[in-house]
Motif scaffolding. Sequence first.
Motif, PDB file in Angstrom:
ATOM      1  N   UNK A   9       0.852  -1.188   0.000  1.00 45.20           N
ATOM      2  CA  UNK A   9       0.000   0.000   0.000  1.00 45.20           C
ATOM      3  C   UNK A   9       0.886   1.235   0.000  1.00 45.20           C
ATOM      4  N   UNK A  10       0.404   2.294  -0.645  1.00 46.42           N
ATOM      5  CA  UNK A  10       1.189   3.539  -0.689  1.00 46.42           C
ATOM      6  C   UNK A  10       0.258   4.737  -0.687  1.00 46.42           C
ATOM      7  N   UNK A  34       2.087  -9.118   6.591  1.00 44.99           N
ATOM      8  CA  UNK A  34       2.667  -9.293   5.254  1.00 44.99           C
ATOM      9  C   UNK A  34       2.317  -8.141   4.323  1.00 44.99           C
ATOM     10  N   UNK A  35       1.868  -7.033   4.907  1.00 39.25           N
ATOM     11  CA  UNK A  35       1.546  -5.839   4.115  1.00 39.25           C
ATOM     12  C   UNK A  35       2.577  -4.757   4.399  1.00 39.25           C
ATOM     13  N   UNK A  36       3.188  -4.264   3.355  1.00 41.20           N
ATOM     14  CA  UNK A  36       4.181  -3.205   3.465  1.00 41.20           C
ATOM     15  C   UNK A  36       3.534  -1.880   3.051  1.00 41.20           C
ATOM     16  N   UNK A  37       3.783  -0.829   3.835  1.00 43.64           N
ATOM     17  CA  UNK A  37       3.185   0.483   3.561  1.00 43.64           C
ATOM     18  C   UNK A  37       4.280   1.539   3.392  1.00 43.64           C
ATOM     19  N   UNK A  38       4.150   2.340   2.356  1.00 38.33           N
ATOM     20  CA  UNK A  38       5.031   3.495   2.154  1.00 38.33           C
ATOM     21  C   UNK A  38       4.192   4.758   2.186  1.00 38.33           C
ATOM     22  N   UNK A  39       4.762   5.821   2.764  1.00 39.29           N
ATOM     23  CA  UNK A  39       4.122   7.137   2.714  1.00 39.29           C
ATOM     24  C   UNK A  39       5.052   8.058   1.946  1.00 39.29           C
TER      25      UNK A  39
END
Length: 205
Positions: A9-10, A34-39
């Motif tokens: 997600x981003x 197992x979910x990677x988030x970038x802002x």
Amino acid sequence: MECKEFGYARVSSKGQHEDRQLEALKEYGINGRDIIVDKESGKDINRLGYLSLKNNMLRSGDTLVVKELDRLSRSKADIKNELEYFKQKSIRVKILDIPTTMADYPKGQEWVLEMVNNILIEVLGSIAEEERIKIIRRQREGIEAAHKKGIEFGRPNIKKPENWDEVMCKVQSGEMKIVDAMKKLGIKKTSFYKLKKMYLVKVAD
């Protein structure tokens, strides 16, 4: 080794929320850990979370799931390059908002899926890139309009205290210490030295 599914997600800034994407990924069945988030901006792929996911976590046979295509990038060229990379690594990419990427075709007919997906990704990639160009143009036009109205961005200029000259004369003559001058002027150390530099007052520290 068991194949895994990872979610990505981003959002473009820390002020935005990724809740909608996380909810969709979890509803699909991705475990939260197992979910990677970038802002960060989607202008390119140089994002810490994404690169860690791509280079250290995903393995051949795994699946990467995103809610929307532009979460990968808003650059059409980057989208194509990333999808080609995953294809070569035998990592499947599923995009929740593109149903055909979620389908499983009978063995031997995978080319149909790939053809349809390529068409959709070409179109949506162009839309994502065009949207980014529009955002940049709107920002530039907004800044130009603000400048015409006399609005300046960044930190406001430090206003010179009315008693500046009087106080600085005492500092220069040795009658007043700098720390006392700052109190008298009602300004902090950083502002004092900025004003000192602006007005070229020679003060012995």
